[in-house]
Design a protein around this motif. Structure first.
Motif, PDB file in Angstrom:
ATOM      1  N   UNK A   4      16.031  27.462  20.029  1.00 29.79           N
ATOM      2  CA  UNK A   4      16.332  28.740  19.386  1.00 29.79           C
ATOM      3  C   UNK A   4      17.628  28.625  18.589  1.00 29.79           C
ATOM      4  N   UNK A   5      17.633  29.235  17.430  1.00 29.40           N
ATOM      5  CA  UNK A   5      18.832  29.229  16.591  1.00 29.40           C
ATOM      6  C   UNK A   5      19.960  30.002  17.275  1.00 29.40           C
ATOM      7  N   UNK A   6      21.162  29.474  17.201  1.00 30.01           N
ATOM      8  CA  UNK A   6      22.313  30.156  17.799  1.00 30.01           C
ATOM      9  C   UNK A   6      22.620  31.449  17.043  1.00 30.01           C
ATOM     10  N   UNK A   7      23.241  32.413  17.732  1.00 29.05           N
ATOM     11  CA  UNK A   7      23.589  33.676  17.055  1.00 29.05           C
ATOM     12  C   UNK A   7      24.655  33.450  15.986  1.00 29.05           C
ATOM     13  N   UNK A  25      24.608  36.911  10.296  1.00 33.77           N
ATOM     14  CA  UNK A  25      23.181  37.248  10.279  1.00 33.77           C
ATOM     15  C   UNK A  25      22.810  37.806  11.657  1.00 33.77           C
ATOM     16  N   UNK A  26      23.264  39.026  11.937  1.00 31.17           N
ATOM     17  CA  UNK A  26      23.077  39.589  13.285  1.00 31.17           C
ATOM     18  C   UNK A  26      21.601  39.806  13.634  1.00 31.17           C
ATOM     19  N   UNK A  27      21.243  39.359  14.823  1.00 30.35           N
ATOM     20  CA  UNK A  27      19.907  39.600  15.385  1.00 30.35           C
ATOM     21  C   UNK A  27      19.980  39.341  16.877  1.00 30.35           C
ATOM     22  N   UNK A  28      19.035  39.891  17.607  1.00 29.40           N
ATOM     23  CA  UNK A  28      19.015  39.719  19.054  1.00 29.40           C
ATOM     24  C   UNK A  28      18.475  38.362  19.459  1.00 29.40           C
TER      25      UNK A  28
END
Length: 679
Positions: A137-140, A144-147
């Motif tokens: 999974x891509x890091x936060x 580019x805010x997302x849960x």
């Protein structure tokens, strides 16, 4: 050459792919069955393949040694740490450089075939609803805010082409800790339902988790609960166990439990709680035996009769106790284990209940139909699932009929004076010498007969404790064959039969099978009451089968399959002597063991089988024995052993039934042939 020809065995699929294509990608492109949990990262080793080199005239190619790329660092590291079999390559790492023939070994196939040997060889194709997937999974990113869940869904779409994803709140709470502990990679237990397009996440482990997922195939019967803990990767049964259904204390048969619910407010909830608790305890015991965590049990498939079905779901079964015997629902059920409040499994585990056929023909009969497939038979087959409530199927490719018969628990050792469940020490086989009238027997846990000199030593630990269902069936049939019992089921006296083993019991007699009193053990007899219980059970079974035969206008069937928890242990000859089943060539009477349990395993291991049985059930025609006047006629005629009117020609070809007649309470020495004068 910009592309290469690749042949996959054993599937036989072939095609051209660009040079440099990974073997795993080529397999997916051509629809080849090649497993992978890690998505091609060289972690799981599930995609191992065996390339072939040299001339392949059948395929018209010559495979050079450099047809695949050389070993890379990932393969070398894996081989160093875990080892690769000679000649094996990782399909996600090896790339195609020229024409090649590639074999996919059985352990690398997603849909593995598992052979179950019972009455015949059965292949179960592995395609379970729940599997493991490794995802990166891509890091936060603040810009580019997302849960975390949204980025997980994006990763599933990109890496596994899964578009619709669902997750329960308790599982969602574990997502963030797992992602961070796994350095933004996780292993997911995902469930895809054949009836829903969405994929559900059932559990999460940090990084690459190498554990296994398991499911429970549960046959919830009126008398016993049998469960098989099954590995969802290969279909192997890791542990099996059975317990008595605790609902027996509320009533031994189904209608007595329905009556309990009617007469006692809250009685249905009481029975529901009892059976759910027993299932949870059984799951815990199986997990302990297999050495796994309850968390690893992520699925359960249930088969059961309609009353058990409703009580498991927490539905009052009162409507099933009166015409028109309406089910609350007859369709297949898809549930969370939490909804059933079943412990001993993963909290997010999914539960599947096979569909019911009708008010008295349940999901257990559907499971038998899935396992035995009478709808695909060229000849007319009668399938009898012997139990407390017998399920009967009759049919062939033209169509299938179904009914149930209330046989009661006698076939399972209940209501028998020395009866017990099948356990070590229980008598399971019986023979009586027609000349001497002396018995010999075998008990569960020992392969010697009781007249063997080593029998006492070999059974010292278990002892001889009672008689189980298969034992009482053989005992009653042997009494008939030895001339100790007449066609009406009456036992003769010692004077009438010439053996002191016939002992008086009130106005009737009993046959002494084993006297263990000298060693502090039990005295095991077959009483007149035992025979009456077996007569009632076998008459109901025969009458149900005969009713289905009437429905299609036949007096004969081509073959008979005996199923049920002890179906594999019933002697076809003794079943025929007893008149449990219609007459048929003895070589055409076979046993299938616990076919309902097999059907449950099939539905657990292959989601296509779930869709298949739902379609088959929709075509089965139900015959209701409770409202058919002919059922009572057949029942009365079947009280005789083997039958009052049916000639049973195939049976008489292999055995000679003594012509004896005994009067109840008559101790005379004339064989009981005297008639009482009317007063």
């Amino acid at each position: 050459m910009s592309d290469a020809l690749v042949f996959f065995t054993p599937s036989g699929k072939r095609g051209r792919v660009p040079i440099g294509t990974p073997v795993l990608a080529a397999a997916r492109q051509l629809g080849v069955d090649l497993d992978s949990v890690c998505g091609g990262r060289g972690i799981c080793s599930k995609c191992q393949v065996s390339p072939g080199y040299g001339d392949f005239p059948k395929h018209g190619v010559t495979v050079a040694r450099d047809a695949l790329s050389e070993w890379n660092k990932v393969e070398a590291r894996y081989d160093e740490k875990r080892g690769l079999k000679e000649g094996r390559r990782l399909g996600c790492q090896a790339t195609i450089q020229g024409d090649v023939v590639i074999d996919v070994p059985p352990e690398s196939q997603v849909h593995k075939q598992v052979v179950r040997k019972a009455a015949d060889a059965r292949e179960i194709v592995m395609d379970p609803a729940t599997r493991l997937l490794y995802v990166e999974v891509q890091e936060p990113d603040m810009h580019e805010p997302s849960g975390d869940f949204e980025r997980l869904k994006a990763a599933l779409l990109a890496q596994w082409e899964i578009a619709e994803v669902e997750i329960a709140l308790p599982v969602l709470t574990r997502l963030q800790p797992a992602l961070r502990k796994g350095n933004w990679s996780v292993t997911l237990a995902v469930h895809r339902d054949h009836a829903s397009p969405a994929t559900r996440i059932l559990d999460i482990w940090p990084g690459f988790w190498e554990g296994r997922l398991y499911g429970l195939a549960i046959d919830l019967g009126s008398t016993t609960i049998a469960a098989h803990l099954t590995d969802l990767r290969n279909g192997q049964v890791a542990a099996s166990a059975g317990v008595m259904n605790p609902q027996i204390r509320f009533g031994e048969d189904l209608m007595s439990r329905v009556s309990y619910a009617m007469m006692n407010p809250g009685g249905d909830a009481e029975m529901t709680g009892a059976v759910r608790k027993a299932i949870g305890q059984l799951a815990e015991e199986l997990a302990t035996e297999a050495g796994i965590e309850a968390r690893q049990i992520v699925e359960a498939v249930f088969v059961c009769n309609p009353v058990m079905h409703h009580l498991l779901l927490g539905i009052d079964p009162v409507e099933l106790g009166q015409a028109p015997f309406a089910l609350a629902t007859s369709g297949a059920m898809h549930l969370d284990a939490r909804e059933l409040e079943i412990g001993g499994v993963n909290g997010a585990a999914r539960v599947y209940l096979l569909p019911c056929i009708a008010g008295h023909v349940g999901a257990d009969a559907a499971a038998v139909a899935l396992a035995e497939r009478p709808d695909m038979s060229d000849d007319l087959v009668l399938v009898v699932d012997v139990g407390t409530n017998a399920e009967i199927l009759l049919g062939d490719k033209r169509g299938v009929l179904a009914c149930s018969s209330p046989t009661g628990p006698a076939f399972e050792g209940a209501q028998i004076s020395s009866g017990q469940r099948a356990a070590p020490g229980a008598i399971e086989r019986v023979e009586i010498d027609p000349a001497t009238k002396e018995p010999r027997f075998r008990v569960i846990g020992c392969d010697l007969w009781s007249d063997d000199p080593d029998f006492a030593t070999r059974t010292a630990e278990s002892g001889i404790t009672g008689i189980c269902g298969s034992g009482i069936i053989e005992a009653v049939a042997e009494l008939r064959l030895a001339g100790l019992m007449d066609p009406r089921g009456l036992l003769g006296s010692a004077e009438q039969t010439g053996t002191p083993r016939m002992i008086p019991e009130g106005r009737t007699h009993a046959y002494l099978l084993h006297d263990g009193s000298a060693e502090g053990g039990p005295v095991i007899t077959v009483t007149q009451g035992d025979i009456r219980a077996i007569q009632l059970a076998k008459s109901a079974l025969y009458a149900g089968a005969r009713l289905l035969m009437d429905e299609i206008g036949t007096d004969t069937v081509d073959r008979v399959v005996l199923a049920g928890a002890f179906g594999a242990h019933i002697s076809p000859k003794h079943a025929m002597v007893l008149g449990m089943i219609p007459d048929a060539p003895i070589e055409k009477v076979t046993s299938a063991g616990n076919a309902a349990g097999t059907g449950a395993r099939m539905a657990l291991c292959n989601i296509a089988d779930r869709a298949r049985i739902e379609e088959v059930v929709g075509r089965i025609k139900k015959v209701e024995t409770a409202v058919e006047p002919r059922f009572q006629e057949h029942f009365v005629a079947a009280n005789a052993i083997p039958h009052a009117t049916a000639p049973f020609p195939h049976l008489r070809e292999i055995v000679e039934l003594p012509q004896v007649a005994f009067n109840a309470g008559d101790g005379g020495a004339d064989g009981g042939r005297r008639r009482r004068r009317r007063g």
